[in-house]
Design a protein around this motif. Structure first.
Motif, PDB file in Angstrom:
ATOM      1  N   PRO A   1       0.742  -1.273   0.022  1.00  0.00           N
ATOM      2  CA  PRO A   1       0.134   0.112   0.017  1.00  0.00           C
ATOM      3  C   PRO A   1       0.713   1.408  -0.184  1.00  0.00           C
ATOM      4  N   VAL A   2       2.087   1.271   0.803  1.00  0.00           N
ATOM      5  CA  VAL A   2       2.834   2.562   0.633  1.00  0.00           C
ATOM      6  C   VAL A   2       3.316   2.783  -0.457  1.00  0.00           C
TER       7      VAL A   2
ATOM      8  N   VAL B   1       2.042   1.932  -3.437  1.00  0.00           N
ATOM      9  CA  VAL B   1       1.016   2.267  -4.324  1.00  0.00           C
ATOM     10  C   VAL B   1       0.911   3.788  -4.007  1.00  0.00           C
ATOM     11  N   LEU B   2       0.646   4.031  -2.619  1.00  0.00           N
ATOM     12  CA  LEU B   2       0.484   5.517  -2.310  1.00  0.00           C
ATOM     13  C   LEU B   2       1.424   6.230  -3.006  1.00  0.00           C
TER      14      LEU B   2
ATOM     15  N   PHE C   1       1.749   6.566  -7.043  1.00  0.00           N
ATOM     16  CA  PHE C   1       0.562   7.255  -7.626  1.00  0.00           C
ATOM     17  C   PHE C   1       0.287   8.734  -7.115  1.00  0.00           C
TER      18      PHE C   1
ATOM     19  N   PRO D   1      -5.827   8.189  -9.296  1.00  0.00           N
ATOM     20  CA  PRO D   1      -4.675   7.258  -8.924  1.00  0.00           C
ATOM     21  C   PRO D   1      -4.969   5.955  -8.812  1.00  0.00           C
TER      22      PRO D   1
ATOM     23  N   ASN E   1      -2.722  11.423  -2.345  1.00  0.00           N
ATOM     24  CA  ASN E   1      -1.621  10.569  -2.269  1.00  0.00           C
ATOM     25  C   ASN E   1      -0.465  11.333  -2.132  1.00  0.00           C
TER      26      ASN E   1
ATOM     27  N   GLY F   1      -0.489  12.458   1.333  1.00  0.00           N
ATOM     28  CA  GLY F   1      -0.401  11.424   2.505  1.00  0.00           C
ATOM     29  C   GLY F   1       1.184  10.824   2.329  1.00  0.00           C
TER      30      GLY F   1
END
Lengths: 260, 288
Positions: A23-24, A26-27, A30, A38, A233, A236
């Motif tokens: 997940p990180v 991908v975050l 994108f 995203p 994104n 974050g």
């Protein structure tokens, strides 16, 4: 042969590391997306969304709020934690175990409940929702950590060094300023940076006891209503980067101490 | 344990003076608010005002309304599943880190394994939304493999909530179990081998029991943090079923019913306390 024996372990570790970092990754990936959504396919890299975040005055205000709350609440936590640890470690007080337990108690209660208690109490006695209220709450959850870290570093060894300083004629304030604080510097910094990281990432207290002065996590939360968005994104990723920087700093401090 | 070394003046007054700020803070902003909530939970909201007659009406209401009871049951189910799955996934990783990774690389491997631990709950849950939602990474992979024909969504259900939680707690448990494993003297394993135990028997009868404290401390932390979290189910769960923290926040934000919310918070605390009692024999926190 040896490789074959190690293969299952490598495969398993790889799988779990993949799960942890997916997940990180991908975050962050994108956050450099070119288009407005995203999700794959990736059509970047573009810095457009970072530009949008840093040009957003609401976002920048939230960033400022987060920084102020994190630094001030962590400073208060470290100072109160240090004084309490010093008092408890160097004085043979009655009920010291009980006091120790009481100071650690906020760690055993959900942050949601701490937040609600503050909301209801402040509401009842007329303290308005504000950044100050957030800072107060962050000290409540970070004080036990700072206290525990500092207390663990105030053993007999440190006490002997302080006594030696006193025997050599140091006044009490000199012992504090020239011996105790320099000796505990790594622990003080560790407590401070750990608190900064927790305060920086904390959501539920900030969400409950502010109305207009949102911190960064609360601002991100309100962005979620618009669904998936590369701006989210970008901000974050930025929040994550700052936390990681704090943790690495913390690790360097502790690692440096270990080598000495 | 730190023995209380004889202090400068041995004056108790000075010790109390040093303790006072932290104690006052904790009393004023932690203990007192809990007390206020306890009192509120016995009051009642009627219309838009709070009636200050003491009674157990909120608690009775909680257990009488299926909506509330279901949120508690949902929370317990999710938390138990998350705790068990996280322990099962984390233990082998912690073991590999402690036993198979060369000592000089262990620190780095461990720091990497828990790096995303330091993301805000909000950001972490959003990241999983990116992976699980319709047209997201997972959907794309499955399409590429030909498993599904069009975009599919894995978000907005209990499974997504569980994945989001497990992600966080695998890191936490890896940390506590690893810390326990590296403390074990290598001699124990040699002794077991000398006495004729194979690797499997040595693990089951020697290593596993000795790492029970690490597992239990991690599992307890998982339980407490998981059952009290509002964000993860709110972002990933989709809102078709509510967990207890969501039901509590709803009482506050939608209905401004502080008395009911307080009663629910007390129930949440009671559940955590019961679990603590269950775990207590393994939770000598000063050992960690």
């Amino acid at each position: 042969m040896r490789f074959l024996r190690a293969a299952p372990a490598i495969a398993y570790a790889g799988l779990i590391y993949g799960f942890i970092f997916l997940p990180v990754a991908v975050l962050v990936l994108f956050s450099f997306q070119g288009s407005r959504v995203p999700i794959p396919p990736f059509d970047g890299p573009s810095l457009e969304w970072y530009r949008a975040v840093f040009a957003d005055s609401r976002m920048m205000a939230a960033l400022g709020n987060s920084v102020v709350v994190a630094l001030l609440s962590s400073a208060v936590s470290v100072i109160l934690g240090f004084l309490a640890a010093w008092g408890l470690a160097r004085h043979d007080l009655r009920y010291s175990r009980l006091l120790h337990g009481f100071l650690m108690a906020p760690l055993t209660v959900s942050t949601l409940i701490v937040a609600m208690g503050l909301l209801i109490t402040f509401n009842a006695i007329g303290i308005p929702k504000s950044l100050l209220a957030v800072g107060i709450g962050h000290v409540v959850i970070n004080l036990p950590l700072c206290f525990a870290i500092l207390y663990s570093q105030m053993g007999a060894h440190q006490a002997n060094i302080e006594r030696a300083a006193r025997d050599l004629g140091a006044a009490e304030w000199q012992v504090l300023a020239l011996v105790t604080v320099p000796m505990l510097w790594p622990a003080l910094l560790a407590g401070f940076f750990l608190s900064v990281t927790f305060s920086w990432d904390e959501f539920i207290i900030a969400f409950m006891v502010t109305r207009f002065d949102a911190t960064l996590p609360v601002e991100i939360w309100s962005m979620l209503r618009t669904g998936l968005n590369p701006r989210t994104n970008a901000v974050g990723s930025f929040v994550f980067l700052v936390s990681v920087a704090g943790v690495i700093l913390l690790d360097l401090i502790l690692f440096g101490r270990k080598r000495n | 344990m730190t023995p209380a070394a004889p202090g400068p003046g041995r004056g108790d007054a000075r010790g109390w003076g040093l303790l006072a700020p932290a104690l006052l803070w904790t009393v004023a902003f932690f203990a007192m608010p809990l007390g206020v909530m306890g009192v509120y939970s016995l009051w009642r909201r009627v219309g838009m005002t709070v009636v200050t007659d003491f009674g157990l009406a909120n608690y009775v209401d909680f257990f009488a309304k299926s909506f509330f009871v279901e949120s508690l049951i949902n929370s317990l189910e999710v938390t138990v599943v998350v705790t068990v799955v996280s322990v099962l996934l984390a233990y082998p990783l912690a073991w590999i880190l402690a036993e198979r990774v060369p000592p000089r690389w262990q620190r780095l491997a461990l720091i990497l394994a828990i790096l995303p631990f330091w993301t805000s709950y909000v950001v972490r849950s959003y990241s999983w939304l990116l992976v699980l939602s319709e047209g997201g990474i997972l959907s794309g992979w499955l399409q590429a493999l030909g498993v599904v024909d069009g975009p599919v969504s894995f978000a907005n259900n209990r499974g997504a909530t569980v994945i989001g939680f497990v992600h966080f707690f695998v890191m936490l448990l890896t940390l506590t179990i690893y810390a326990n494993l590296v403390q074990l003297p290598a001699n124990y394993r040699k002794a077991a081998a000398d006495l004729g135990a194979g690797p499997v028997r040595a693990f089951i009868h020697v290593i596993l029991p000795l790492t029970l404290p690490g597992i239990m401390v991690g599992a307890f932390l998982t339980f407490v943090l998981c059952i009290g979290d509002y964000i993860t189910p709110q972002i990933l769960g989709g809102g078709r079923e509510l967990l207890l923290p969501q039901a509590i926040v709803m009482q506050i934000s939608r209905r401004s019913d502080f008395p009911m919310a307080s009663a629910m918070a007390m129930i949440l605390m009671a559940v955590v306390s019961l679990v603590y009692v269950g775990f207590a024999r393994w939770l000598k926190l000063e050992r960690v």
